[in-house]
Write a protein that holds these residues in place. Structure first.
Motif, PDB file in Angstrom:
ATOM      1  N   ALA A 110     -25.319  44.462  64.242  1.00 41.67           N
ATOM      2  CA  ALA A 110     -25.933  45.867  64.148  1.00 41.67           C
ATOM      3  C   ALA A 110     -25.504  47.016  65.210  1.00 41.67           C
ATOM      4  O   ALA A 110     -25.314  48.123  65.333  1.00 41.67           O
ATOM      5  CB  ALA A 110     -27.362  45.725  64.326  1.00 41.67           C
ATOM      6  N   THR A 113     -21.870  47.942  64.677  1.00 39.90           N
ATOM      7  CA  THR A 113     -22.110  48.847  63.636  1.00 39.90           C
ATOM      8  C   THR A 113     -22.481  50.283  64.200  1.00 39.90           C
ATOM      9  O   THR A 113     -22.023  51.246  63.864  1.00 39.90           O
ATOM     10  CB  THR A 113     -22.979  48.533  62.391  1.00 39.90           C
ATOM     11  N   GLY A 114     -23.414  50.117  65.154  1.00 37.53           N
ATOM     12  CA  GLY A 114     -23.776  51.511  65.626  1.00 37.53           C
ATOM     13  C   GLY A 114     -22.591  52.097  66.586  1.00 37.53           C
ATOM     14  O   GLY A 114     -22.350  53.323  66.184  1.00 37.53           O
ATOM     15  N   PHE A 227     -32.352  49.975  70.622  1.00 39.36           N
ATOM     16  CA  PHE A 227     -31.766  50.451  69.523  1.00 39.36           C
ATOM     17  C   PHE A 227     -32.702  51.755  69.061  1.00 39.36           C
ATOM     18  O   PHE A 227     -32.098  52.696  68.500  1.00 39.36           O
ATOM     19  CB  PHE A 227     -31.979  49.431  68.322  1.00 39.36           C
ATOM     20  N   SER A 262     -27.842  51.067  61.339  1.00 39.81           N
ATOM     21  CA  SER A 262     -27.909  49.834  62.434  1.00 39.81           C
ATOM     22  C   SER A 262     -29.137  49.938  63.295  1.00 39.81           C
ATOM     23  O   SER A 262     -29.695  48.590  63.457  1.00 39.81           O
ATOM     24  CB  SER A 262     -26.977  50.322  63.467  1.00 39.81           C
TER      25      SER A 262
END
Length: 287
Positions: A110, A113-114, A227, A262
């Motif tokens: 994740a 991906t970000g 996140f 993400s």
């Protein structure tokens, strides 16, 4: 709420604040907010929390704000914030070493991906990318990531409003000293528009937003908090497109969607597996 408010910092800086005064902007954002919260809380640190508050104040406020405004003055509205996309990976790695939070493959994927979404937005932008601005944005991200992990490790000895006041005061005083040495006092009076911009950043974007941020940080794993911070660049890029008329290319739009994906994946993963509950092996459940 906090990262969304922080996403408005870049547009506010470019439209309402005087040019080439990043340290003044950082100081006037932090110090008045800290004084306001200290008046409301009416409590000072005790014992080791004097130096701990100073360390956290420098990482989360002093160094971060100074680098943030340097980046905001030298980069387009959404670009500086989008560089913060590496923060979840940095926090996840630091948290696994310092806090012993589990570094899962899903979190790494994740986070990566970000970062990929960040690259789509930054590398394809038509705006001029200043090297000093990019370095400042990266350094600010590292500073904030370290502050998140240390804040989680040391905990909060008082309500969020009080501990936020301590950090804003210590970070603001550090910024004041640096500003007086490097920039000096303003040579021209601030306009009503400037004062309006500083007031918004100090009250809404700092005093209120940071109380919410540290309140949430006390109740969430460090990696989840990081996140959520990606909401800030998403808001920044969208506001720059809608209000400031900045160009949003199809590639940047895809990158923004990837960043949002993400964030969603990380939150769903954390919600499905609470950080303090160990999963029972399949063999044990079968027995």
């Amino acid at each position: 709420m906090a990262p969304a408010l922080w996403g408005t910092t870049y547009l506010t800086t470019t439209l309402y604040l005087p040019e080439d005064r990043p340290l003044l902007a950082a100081t006037l954002r932090a110090l008045p907010a800290g004084v306001l919260l200290l008046v409301l809380s009416r409590r000072l640190p005790q014992g080791q929390w004097w130096w701990k508050s100073w360390v956290l104040g420098v990482l989360n406020i002093g160094a971060f704000f100074a680098l943030l405004f340097i980046a905001a003055y030298r980069l387009p509205g959404g670009v500086a914030a989008i560089i913060g996309g590496i923060q979840p990976l940095v926090v996840a790695i630091l948290a696994s070493r310092v806090l012993h939070e589990r570094l899962t493959a899903r979190s790494v994927i994740a986070g990566a991906t970000g970062v990929f979404g960040v690259c789509l937005i930054v590398l394809q932008t038509q705006a001029r990318l200043d090297a000093i601005g990019i370095l400042a944005a990266l350094a600010g991200t590292l500073s904030m990531a370290s502050g998140i992990v240390l804040s989680k490790k040391w905990g909060q000895p008082a309500p969020p409003l009080t501990t936020t006041a301590w950090q804003l005061i210590t970070g603001g005083l550090t910024l004041l000293i640096i500003m007086l040495v490097l920039e000096g006092l303003p040579t021209t009076p601030l306009t009503p528009v400037n004062l309006m911009g500083y007031t918004y950043l100090s009250v809404a974007g700092t005093a209120f937003a940071y109380v919410m941020w540290f309140r949430g940080m006390a109740r969430l794993p460090a990696s989840t908090t990081a996140f959520l911070g990606l909401l800030s660049p998403v808001v920044a890029i969208l506001i720059g497109w809608v209000i400031a008329g900045e160009v949003l290319t199809p590639t940047q739009a895809v990158g923004t969607l990837i960043v949002l994906g993400s964030i969603t994946a990380a939150i769903i993963t954390k919600a499905a597996k609470p950080p303090h509950v160990e999963e029972i092996p399949i063999e044990a459940r079968t027995v």
